[in-house]
Design an enzyme around this catalytic site. Structure first.
Site, mmCIF file in Angstrom:
data_model
loop_
_atom_site.group_PDB
_atom_site.id
_atom_site.type_symbol
_atom_site.label_atom_id
_atom_site.label_comp_id
_atom_site.label_asym_id
_atom_site.label_seq_id
_atom_site.Cartn_x
_atom_site.Cartn_y
_atom_site.Cartn_z
ATOM 1 N N TYR A 49 46.743 38.708 45.974
ATOM 2 C CA TYR A 49 47.342 39.012 44.669
ATOM 3 C C TYR A 49 47.930 40.429 44.632
ATOM 4 O O TYR A 49 48.664 40.762 43.709
ATOM 5 C CB TYR A 49 46.322 38.866 43.530
ATOM 6 N N THR A 228 47.896 37.082 29.619
ATOM 7 C CA THR A 228 48.187 38.502 29.372
ATOM 8 C C THR A 228 48.065 38.815 27.882
ATOM 9 O O THR A 228 48.249 39.950 27.472
ATOM 10 C CB THR A 228 49.630 38.851 29.832
HETATM 11 N N1 LIG Z 1 41.669 30.147 44.787
HETATM 12 C C1 LIG Z 1 42.928 29.829 44.613
HETATM 13 O O1 LIG Z 1 43.628 29.365 45.530
HETATM 14 C C2 LIG Z 1 43.534 30.018 43.251
HETATM 15 C C3 LIG Z 1 44.757 29.401 42.937
HETATM 16 C C4 LIG Z 1 45.282 29.574 41.658
HETATM 17 C C5 LIG Z 1 44.606 30.348 40.732
HETATM 18 N N2 LIG Z 1 43.432 30.962 41.075
HETATM 19 C C6 LIG Z 1 42.709 31.825 40.111
HETATM 20 O O2 LIG Z 1 42.575 31.135 38.883
HETATM 21 C C7 LIG Z 1 43.127 31.918 37.838
HETATM 22 C C8 LIG Z 1 43.662 31.014 36.745
HETATM 23 O O3 LIG Z 1 44.581 30.083 37.238
HETATM 24 P P1 LIG Z 1 46.130 30.127 36.880
HETATM 25 O O4 LIG Z 1 46.563 31.546 36.697
HETATM 26 O O5 LIG Z 1 46.842 29.283 37.858
HETATM 27 O O6 LIG Z 1 46.274 29.329 35.535
HETATM 28 P P2 LIG Z 1 45.547 29.108 34.127
HETATM 29 O O7 LIG Z 1 44.588 30.156 33.821
HETATM 30 O O8 LIG Z 1 45.137 27.689 34.133
HETATM 31 O O9 LIG Z 1 46.804 29.180 33.150
HETATM 32 C C9 LIG Z 1 47.482 30.362 32.883
HETATM 33 C C10 LIG Z 1 48.607 29.994 31.917
HETATM 34 O O10 LIG Z 1 48.054 29.480 30.708
HETATM 35 C C11 LIG Z 1 48.467 30.265 29.606
HETATM 36 N N3 LIG Z 1 47.293 30.406 28.726
HETATM 37 C C12 LIG Z 1 46.138 31.050 28.986
HETATM 38 N N4 LIG Z 1 45.288 30.949 27.945
HETATM 39 C C13 LIG Z 1 45.914 30.211 27.008
HETATM 40 C C14 LIG Z 1 45.557 29.748 25.707
HETATM 41 N N5 LIG Z 1 44.370 30.031 25.180
HETATM 42 N N6 LIG Z 1 46.459 29.004 25.026
HETATM 43 C C15 LIG Z 1 47.654 28.706 25.553
HETATM 44 N N7 LIG Z 1 48.064 29.118 26.766
HETATM 45 C C16 LIG Z 1 47.203 29.860 27.489
HETATM 46 C C17 LIG Z 1 48.945 31.574 30.180
HETATM 47 O O11 LIG Z 1 50.029 32.083 29.444
HETATM 48 P P3 LIG Z 1 50.018 33.549 28.732
HETATM 49 O O12 LIG Z 1 49.747 34.564 29.802
HETATM 50 O O13 LIG Z 1 51.393 33.633 28.153
HETATM 51 O O14 LIG Z 1 48.951 33.492 27.698
HETATM 52 C C18 LIG Z 1 49.442 31.172 31.573
HETATM 53 O O15 LIG Z 1 50.776 30.710 31.499
HETATM 54 C C19 LIG Z 1 44.174 32.792 38.545
HETATM 55 O O16 LIG Z 1 44.554 33.895 37.799
HETATM 56 C C20 LIG Z 1 43.437 33.128 39.817
HETATM 57 O O17 LIG Z 1 42.520 34.188 39.572
HETATM 58 C C21 LIG Z 1 42.881 30.783 42.306
#
Ligand SMILES: NC(=O)c1ccc[n+]([C@@H]2O[C@H](COP(=O)([O-])OP(=O)(O)OC[C@H]3O[C@@H](n4cnc5c(N)ncnc54)[C@H](OP(=O)(O)O)[C@@H]3O)[C@@H](O)[C@H]2O)c1
Length: 277
Positions: A49, A228
């Site tokens: 990241y 964010t």
């Molecule tokens: N191990 C791996 O290979 C791997 C892969 C992917 C992710 N990850 C980890 O998992 C974390 C989360 O996964 P992710 O970033 O893919 O996706 P996520 O947390 O499922 O979704 C993030 C998205 O959802 C929106 N969001 C968040 N809270 C919300 C709410 N309460 N209501 C409406 N929309 C909302 C955010 O938009 P806004 O910012 O506009 O609110 C963003 O567009 C990552 O940051 C990372 O740390 C790990």
């Protein structure tokens, strides 16, 4: 109140953490700072990241003691040889400005490097006090069986998981092996728009995001949503503060299954255990 899950006799993890994928520079610093301010005590980052420095700076700038924060990071898939793991862990500690990492994960498996070699190197780091626990990410049952040959305690598998991609067989295997599951990308896949999720949000007077996060926690998994937006940070953190009935949880258990959102070319998801159903 965010529930805790025991990973080892000495280590427990807040079941709602803050994800930091794609959060870099000033935006990353501000996001982690806000997350700590609104009450997150579990931060998920990764070497890949490119935000270790920002995460470390935000932690140091907060009024929160390092010992009250659970910090996870991950080694990238081209750094899985022993010599690279040892060098990277030292570099991570410098970048994060911390004396230890709570949980170190293999970010993605790489069939060109022995999982046993990587895990034993991680165990060296654990015994040196540089990391507290060892885990993996994006591992299938086949990878986990190979990993068990290292004789190293694996406490966590971080995998994509949400109601329309709920991975029951892999979860059952992890449960039997004493490996906790962290659900990543819980919201990104579009499940917030599913009619059943929306109906439950209306019933419980909460947001669709909270329905999904609550289901994950009630099913005894850890979850690391990312945003964010400080209001959404609070909303996501409050997702454990209510209880859905078993019947309603079961609705989410039985949602039609779709495809994974995170499916890079180098992923090894085709690698399934011979014994898997
Ligand atoms: N191990 C791996 O290979 C791997 C892969 C992917 C992710 N990850 C980890 O998992 C974390 C989360 O996964 P992710 O970033 O893919 O996706 P996520 O947390 O499922 O979704 C993030 C998205 O959802 C929106 N969001 C968040 N809270 C919300 C709410 N309460 N209501 C409406 N929309 C909302 C955010 O938009 P806004 O910012 O506009 O609110 C963003 O567009 C990552 O940051 C990372 O740390 C790990």
């Amino acid at each position: 109140m965010v529930p805790m899950k025991q990973l080892t006799s000495e280590l427990s993890i807040p079941m709602i953490g803050f994800g930091t994928w794609r959060l870099k520079g000033q935006e990353g610093l501000e996001a982690v700072r806000s997350a700590l301010e609104v009450g997150y005590r579990h931060i998920d980052t990764a070497d890949r990241y490119g935000n270790h420095t920002e995460v470390g700076e935000a932690i140091r700038a907060s009024n929160v003691a390092r010992s009250d924060i659970f910090l996870t990071t991950k080694v990238w898939r081209d750094r899985l040889r022993r010599v690279d793991v040892l060098a990277d862990v030292d570099r991570f500690l410098l970048e994060l400005g911390t004396e230890y990492i709570d949980l170190l994960l293999i970010h993605w498996p790489n069939r060109e490097v022995s999982i046993v070699e990587t895990l034993r190197a991680m165990e060296e780091c654990r015994q040196a006090g540089k990391i507290k626990a060892i885990g993996v990410s994006n591992f299938t049952e086949k990878h986990l069986k190979e990993a068990q040959e290292a004789g190293v305690a694996i406490v966590n598998n971080q995998i994509e998981l949400h109601p329309s991609f709920s991975q029951p067989a892999l979860r059952a295997f992890c449960g039997q092996a004493g490996i906790s599951v962290t659900a990543y990308s819980p919201l990104r896949s579009g499940d917030m728009d599913h009619p059943s999720v929306r109906d439950l949000a209306t019933k419980y007077e909460c947001s669709p995001a909270q329905v999904i996060l609550n289901w994950i926690i009630r099913r005894d998994m850890i979850v690391i949503p990312q945003t964010t937006n400080p209001e959404r940070m609070k909303e996501n953190l409050a997702a454990a503060d209510f209880s859905m009935t078993e019947e309603d949880l079961a609705i989410l258990d039985s949602l039609p299954q779709g495809t994974r959102y995170n499916d890079p070319d180098f992923g090894e998801f085709g690698v399934v255990a011979k014994l898997a159903n």
